[in-house]
Design an enzyme around this catalytic site. Structure first.
Site, PDB file in Angstrom:
ATOM      1  N   HIS A   1      -0.578   5.645   6.790  1.00 16.79           N
ATOM      2  CA  HIS A   1      -0.259   5.482   4.910  1.00 16.79           C
ATOM      3  C   HIS A   1       0.079   7.284   4.420  1.00 16.79           C
ATOM      4  CE1 HIS A   1      -2.107   1.959   5.332  1.00 16.79           C
ATOM      5  NE2 HIS A   1      -0.808   1.207   4.210  1.00 16.79           N
TER       6      HIS A   1
ATOM      7  N   SER B   1       0.628  -1.229  -0.303  1.00 19.34           N
ATOM      8  CA  SER B   1       0.121   0.094   0.589  1.00 19.34           C
ATOM      9  C   SER B   1       0.875   1.267  -0.079  1.00 19.34           C
ATOM     10  CB  SER B   1      -1.012   0.185   1.391  1.00 19.34           C
ATOM     11  OG  SER B   1      -0.355   0.097   2.024  1.00 19.34           O
TER      12      SER B   1
END
Length: 286
Positions: free
Chosen positions: A266, A40
């Site tokens: 993230h 990711s």
């Protein structure tokens, strides 16, 4: 990362130079054959706009660092990055209809980039989730995560993640023997000390503990790159001061609370662009 993305949705090397393709005709060159692998952090899960060519489960963005690199270099990009990927998804299908990532490679591949390893054994993301839960239970006081887990996270990285990284990188080399292979470290998620309990629910004493877990993971990535002849793109120094505790426009990683991306902890678009810049600088791409 697989567990983190699931929780979010459920809750609310310097190389010698650029590899140039053979000339197609006088005065012209073919674009660099570039394959992007990874998890990711490579897919830029949560960053807009989404990649319409990707499987929905992969949460891939067209603003991820591979797309930034391809746009800057004119490379021909094959992007198979996928949120939640671990090293096992190189040789095996991650989801139904999502082929093994190694299938994207071929003997003519010239450049391969990736971030991978953070999802292996769920140890890295589990450490963040577990420490966040324990930190909330103590209202940010003490070091409940370190007290409970000790060296277990780092032990797993060294004994399980590291050899898996070596195996994965060697498999990439076997599929694309002439490619320049680059593996990125993970940008800092937390500062060295202090933290920001309002944004990241990690107890103050566990901030350096989690930072140490991430340092161990990045060192495993570095060592695996050295063992397989890959280029390690070190994000440690350049991402210092751009952790999830920083303000919008400064941080490269989104926090658990008060963030701008639906996939927490993230990289945001700025982080992805800086990962691209560091990779191009290390590889000598322009």
């Amino acid at each position: 990362m697989r567990r983190l993305a699931t929780c979010v949705l459920a809750a609310a090397a310097v190389v010698t130079g650029v590899v140039v393709a053979p000339t197609a005709s006088a005065g012209t060159t073919q674009p660099l054959d570039y394959v992007a692998l990874g998890d990711s952090y490579s897919a830029a899960s949560g960053v807009l706009p989404p990649d319409p060519t990707a499987a929905p489960q992969c949460l891939r963005s067209t603003s991820n660092y591979p797309h930034v690199i391809a746009a800057a270099t004119g490379a021909q990009l094959t992007d198979v990055t996928c949120g939640g990927a671990d090293t096992g998804d190189y040789a095996g299908a991650q989801y139904q209809g999502v082929p093994p990532q190694l299938d994207a490679l071929h003997p003519g591949t010239q450049l391969v980039t990736m971030t991978i390893g953070g999802n292996d054994s769920n140890v890295f993301i589990s450490s963040i989730l577990e420490c966040g839960t324990l930190g909330a239970s103590t209202l940010g006081q003490g070091s409940p995560c370190k007290d409970r887990y000790g060296s277990s996270f780092e032990d797993t990285i060294n004994t399980t993640t590291y050899p898996a990284l070596v195996q994965a990188l060697q498999a990439v080399r076997d599929r694309a023997p002439d490619a320049q292979v680059a593996i990125l470290g993970y940008p800092w998620i937390l500062p060295a000390t202090g933290g920001c309990f309002d944004k990241m629910p990690v107890a103050e004493g566990d901030v350096p503990y989690l930072r140490g877990v991430q340092a161990t993971l990045n060192d495993a990535v570095r060592r695996a790159a050295a063992a397989t002849g890959a280029t390690y793109v070190d994000m440690n120094q350049v991402s210092e001061g751009h952790d999830a505790c920083q303000a919008i426009g400064v941080r490269w990683i989104e926090p658990v609370l008060q963030g701008t991306n639906p996939v927490i902890v993230h990289p945001n678009a700025l982080g992805e662009s800086q990962m691209a810049a560091q990779t191009m600088a290390v590889l000598g791409l322009s």
